[in-house]
Design a protein around this motif. Structure first.
Motif, PDB file in Angstrom:
ATOM      1  N   LYS A   2       0.842  -1.199   0.000  1.00 14.80           N
ATOM      2  CA  LYS A   2       0.000   0.000   0.000  1.00 14.80           C
ATOM      3  C   LYS A   2       0.873   1.242   0.000  1.00 14.80           C
ATOM      4  O   LYS A   2       1.880   1.324   0.714  1.00 14.80           O
ATOM      5  CB  LYS A   2      -0.898  -0.001   1.235  1.00 14.80           C
ATOM      6  CG  LYS A   2      -1.906   1.138   1.222  1.00 14.80           C
ATOM      7  CD  LYS A   2      -2.841   1.022   2.400  1.00 14.80           C
ATOM      8  CE  LYS A   2      -3.877   2.135   2.374  1.00 14.80           C
ATOM      9  NZ  LYS A   2      -4.759   1.992   1.244  1.00 14.80           N
ATOM     10  N   ASP A 118     -14.362  10.165  -2.644  1.00 15.60           N
ATOM     11  CA  ASP A 118     -13.592   8.927  -2.543  1.00 15.60           C
ATOM     12  C   ASP A 118     -12.515   8.985  -1.468  1.00 15.60           C
ATOM     13  O   ASP A 118     -11.907   7.972  -1.136  1.00 15.60           O
ATOM     14  CB  ASP A 118     -12.899   8.621  -3.879  1.00 15.60           C
ATOM     15  CG  ASP A 118     -13.892   8.374  -4.996  1.00 15.60           C
ATOM     16  OD1 ASP A 118     -14.457   9.362  -5.485  1.00 15.60           O
ATOM     17  OD2 ASP A 118     -14.101   7.206  -5.362  1.00 15.60           O
ATOM     18  N   GLY A 168     -11.640   9.028  -8.592  1.00 12.51           N
ATOM     19  CA  GLY A 168     -10.892   8.167  -7.696  1.00 12.51           C
ATOM     20  C   GLY A 168     -10.802   6.787  -8.319  1.00 12.51           C
ATOM     21  O   GLY A 168     -11.815   6.221  -8.729  1.00 12.51           O
ATOM     22  N   VAL A 169      -9.586   6.250  -8.443  1.00 10.65           N
ATOM     23  CA  VAL A 169      -9.391   4.943  -9.055  1.00 10.65           C
ATOM     24  C   VAL A 169      -8.631   4.041  -8.087  1.00 10.65           C
ATOM     25  O   VAL A 169      -7.835   4.501  -7.269  1.00 10.65           O
ATOM     26  CB  VAL A 169      -8.631   5.038 -10.397  1.00 10.65           C
ATOM     27  CG1 VAL A 169      -9.434   5.830 -11.414  1.00 10.65           C
ATOM     28  CG2 VAL A 169      -7.245   5.661 -10.202  1.00 10.65           C
ATOM     29  N   SER A 170      -8.887   2.744  -8.187  1.00 10.46           N
ATOM     30  CA  SER A 170      -8.180   1.766  -7.374  1.00 10.46           C
ATOM     31  C   SER A 170      -6.997   1.242  -8.171  1.00 10.46           C
ATOM     32  O   SER A 170      -7.162   0.538  -9.169  1.00 10.46           O
ATOM     33  CB  SER A 170      -9.119   0.618  -6.984  1.00 10.46           C
ATOM     34  OG  SER A 170     -10.158   1.081  -6.145  1.00 10.46           O
ATOM     35  N   ASN A 173      -2.787  -0.761  -5.187  1.00 11.52           N
ATOM     36  CA  ASN A 173      -3.300  -1.175  -3.885  1.00 11.52           C
ATOM     37  C   ASN A 173      -3.737   0.000  -3.020  1.00 11.52           C
ATOM     38  O   ASN A 173      -3.697  -0.065  -1.790  1.00 11.52           O
ATOM     39  CB  ASN A 173      -2.256  -2.010  -3.130  1.00 11.52           C
ATOM     40  CG  ASN A 173      -2.885  -2.889  -2.061  1.00 11.52           C
ATOM     41  OD1 ASN A 173      -4.032  -3.322  -2.197  1.00 11.52           O
ATOM     42  ND2 ASN A 173      -2.157  -3.141  -0.988  1.00 11.52           N
ATOM     43  N   SER A 174      -4.165   1.102  -3.639  1.00 14.76           N
ATOM     44  CA  SER A 174      -4.620   2.292  -2.921  1.00 14.76           C
ATOM     45  C   SER A 174      -5.734   2.968  -3.710  1.00 14.76           C
ATOM     46  O   SER A 174      -5.955   2.663  -4.883  1.00 14.76           O
ATOM     47  CB  SER A 174      -3.466   3.285  -2.719  1.00 14.76           C
ATOM     48  OG  SER A 174      -2.458   2.744  -1.901  1.00 14.76           O
ATOM     49  N   ARG A 175      -6.421   3.877  -3.053  1.00 13.58           N
ATOM     50  CA  ARG A 175      -7.383   4.726  -3.746  1.00 13.58           C
ATOM     51  C   ARG A 175      -6.649   5.986  -4.165  1.00 13.58           C
ATOM     52  O   ARG A 175      -6.128   6.726  -3.320  1.00 13.58           O
ATOM     53  CB  ARG A 175      -8.560   5.057  -2.822  1.00 13.58           C
ATOM     54  CG  ARG A 175      -9.792   5.577  -3.558  1.00 13.58           C
ATOM     55  CD  ARG A 175     -10.374   4.529  -4.484  1.00 13.58           C
ATOM     56  NE  ARG A 175     -11.564   5.012  -5.168  1.00 13.58           N
ATOM     57  CZ  ARG A 175     -12.099   4.422  -6.227  1.00 13.58           C
ATOM     58  NH1 ARG A 175     -11.545   3.322  -6.712  1.00 13.58           N
ATOM     59  NH2 ARG A 175     -13.185   4.897  -6.800  1.00 13.58           N
ATOM     60  N   TYR A 192      -1.625  11.080 -11.661  1.00 17.89           N
ATOM     61  CA  TYR A 192      -2.099  10.307 -10.515  1.00 17.89           C
ATOM     62  C   TYR A 192      -1.520  10.898  -9.226  1.00 17.89           C
ATOM     63  O   TYR A 192      -0.308  11.154  -9.136  1.00 17.89           O
ATOM     64  CB  TYR A 192      -1.669   8.853 -10.639  1.00 17.89           C
ATOM     65  CG  TYR A 192      -2.314   8.107 -11.786  1.00 17.89           C
ATOM     66  CD1 TYR A 192      -3.413   7.270 -11.571  1.00 17.89           C
ATOM     67  CD2 TYR A 192      -1.831   8.228 -13.086  1.00 17.89           C
ATOM     68  CE1 TYR A 192      -4.004   6.568 -12.622  1.00 17.89           C
ATOM     69  CE2 TYR A 192      -2.421   7.541 -14.139  1.00 17.89           C
ATOM     70  CZ  TYR A 192      -3.504   6.711 -13.898  1.00 17.89           C
ATOM     71  OH  TYR A 192      -4.080   6.023 -14.939  1.00 17.89           O
ATOM     72  N   GLU A 214      -6.903   1.218 -15.797  1.00 17.28           N
ATOM     73  CA  GLU A 214      -6.360   0.534 -14.635  1.00 17.28           C
ATOM     74  C   GLU A 214      -6.919  -0.894 -14.640  1.00 17.28           C
ATOM     75  O   GLU A 214      -8.130  -1.083 -14.749  1.00 17.28           O
ATOM     76  CB  GLU A 214      -6.738   1.255 -13.333  1.00 17.28           C
ATOM     77  CG  GLU A 214      -6.168   2.666 -13.216  1.00 17.28           C
ATOM     78  CD  GLU A 214      -6.881   3.688 -14.083  1.00 17.28           C
ATOM     79  OE1 GLU A 214      -8.132   3.582 -14.224  1.00 17.28           O
ATOM     80  OE2 GLU A 214      -6.201   4.555 -14.652  1.00 17.28           O
ATOM     81  N   ASP A 216      -5.881  -5.221 -13.282  1.00 16.53           N
ATOM     82  CA  ASP A 216      -4.967  -6.161 -12.644  1.00 16.53           C
ATOM     83  C   ASP A 216      -4.503  -7.165 -13.695  1.00 16.53           C
ATOM     84  O   ASP A 216      -4.960  -8.311 -13.753  1.00 16.53           O
ATOM     85  CB  ASP A 216      -5.682  -6.863 -11.480  1.00 16.53           C
ATOM     86  CG  ASP A 216      -4.784  -7.826 -10.728  1.00 16.53           C
ATOM     87  OD1 ASP A 216      -3.561  -7.800 -10.960  1.00 16.53           O
ATOM     88  OD2 ASP A 216      -5.312  -8.624  -9.925  1.00 16.53           O
ATOM     89  N   THR A 222      -3.714  -6.598  -7.306  1.00 16.18           N
ATOM     90  CA  THR A 222      -3.402  -5.169  -7.324  1.00 16.18           C
ATOM     91  C   THR A 222      -3.382  -4.671  -8.765  1.00 16.18           C
ATOM     92  O   THR A 222      -2.672  -5.240  -9.603  1.00 16.18           O
ATOM     93  CB  THR A 222      -2.044  -4.895  -6.668  1.00 16.18           C
ATOM     94  OG1 THR A 222      -2.082  -5.304  -5.300  1.00 16.18           O
ATOM     95  CG2 THR A 222      -1.697  -3.409  -6.730  1.00 16.18           C
TER      96      THR A 222
END
Length: 292
Positions: A2, A118, A168-170, A173-175, A192, A214, A216, A222
């Motif tokens: 994170k 977010d 807000g994007v994931s 491993n974070s917002r 970002y 974005e 995985d 992640t």
């Protein structure tokens, strides 16, 4: 891992935009002459700002003069799983900047205001233009207690509300706060920012190599950032590694003229004039041919 902030926010103003030639999204389209002209003129124009006493910091970020990792593009892994192609990961050294200030100038023209819940502090992003400046669109990040200039986020020709996005994007491993502005009809700039609980932004990734998404792609839980543009298609992957962002150019790794990411997260590599398409899946170890 994170992403965590350990230092105070930046007070540097926006760095010069170094723009690439025009491109296209993941579906592919012809290179646009207007894009190339806009990108070329924008790259030539550098923003200037007074020197500020601090810089944004992300844990373990490599200094600007840090040596680049050794090249391994297109090579087979020397150890581990046979047949794994190792991308040439490079530290991302250009980051978006943020500067604490009193807010947008009184004579600025607001394009749009987008509010995001977010993040703990709740933030509002104001996109605006400045009188006499027909080069760029700018952005301000506001919280209940402070304002931060995010500098230029796109070119002036793409100043309509629909051209400018805050979300807000994931990822990593974070917002994360993602700001998207236009550089051409088929080219975008994505910035970002990590936002702490007080609403303070710190830039962690700047992408001007095409339209971003974005996903995985290595299926480790992640999300990474993937960027693509051009005809033939070029593809880049951005990951978070040991406290900083890294990028890899997949066309070089796969030694292919065109690399396209499908919706099922499989990469298709091909060469100009050839009908054969080779499929690869991305893993934490590297790229593996889907159907050897």
């Amino acid at each position: 891992m994170k992403v965590m902030l350990t230092t105070k926010p930046s007070v540097l103003f926006a760095a010069s935009l170094l723009l690439l030639t025009a491109g296209c999204g993941f579906s592919g389209s012809g290179t646009n002459t207007e894009d190339a002209s806009i990108a070329s003129s924008a790259a030539a124009a550098a923003l200037t700002a007074p020197a500020a006493p601090g810089t944004p910091s992300v844990p373990a970020a490599a200094p600007s003069d840090a040596p680049a990792p050794p090249s391994s593009a297109g090579s087979i892994a020397a150890s581990g799983q046979a047949g794994v192609i190792m991308p040439d990961w490079q530290v991302v050294k250009r980051l978006p900047q943020a500067e604490g200030w009193s807010g947008i100038p009184a004579d600025a023209e607001t394009v749009s205001v987008q509010r995001l819940e977010d993040f703990t502090a709740g933030i509002a992003i104001t996109f605006y233009t400045l009188p006499g400046d027909e080069d760029y669109v700018y952005a301000d990040l506001g919280t209940a207690t402070a304002h931060y200039s995010l500098g230029s986020v796109g070119t002036y020709n793409y100043r309509k509300p629909e051209d400018l996005k805050a979300a807000g994007v994931s990822v990593f491993n974070s917002r994360i706060l993602k700001i998207t502005g236009g550089l051409g009809a088929n080219l975008a700039l994505s910035s970002y920012y990590m936002i702490d609980e007080a609403g303070v932004p710190a830039g962690i990734l700047l992408v001007d190599t095409g339209h971003t998404r974005e996903a995985d792609i290595d299926r480790d839980g992640t999300a990474e950032v993937i960027s693509a543009h051009g005809t033939p298609m070029t593809a880049y992957v951005y990951r978070w590694h040991d406290g900083y962002a890294e990028e890899a150019y997949l066309n070089d790794a796969l030694q292919a003229d065109s690399v396209v990411l499908r919706e099922d997260l499989i990469f298709e590599a091909s060469d100009l004039g050839e009908s054969e398409v080779t499929e690869y899946r991305f893993t934490p170890e590297g790229l593996i041919r889907q159907h050897p």
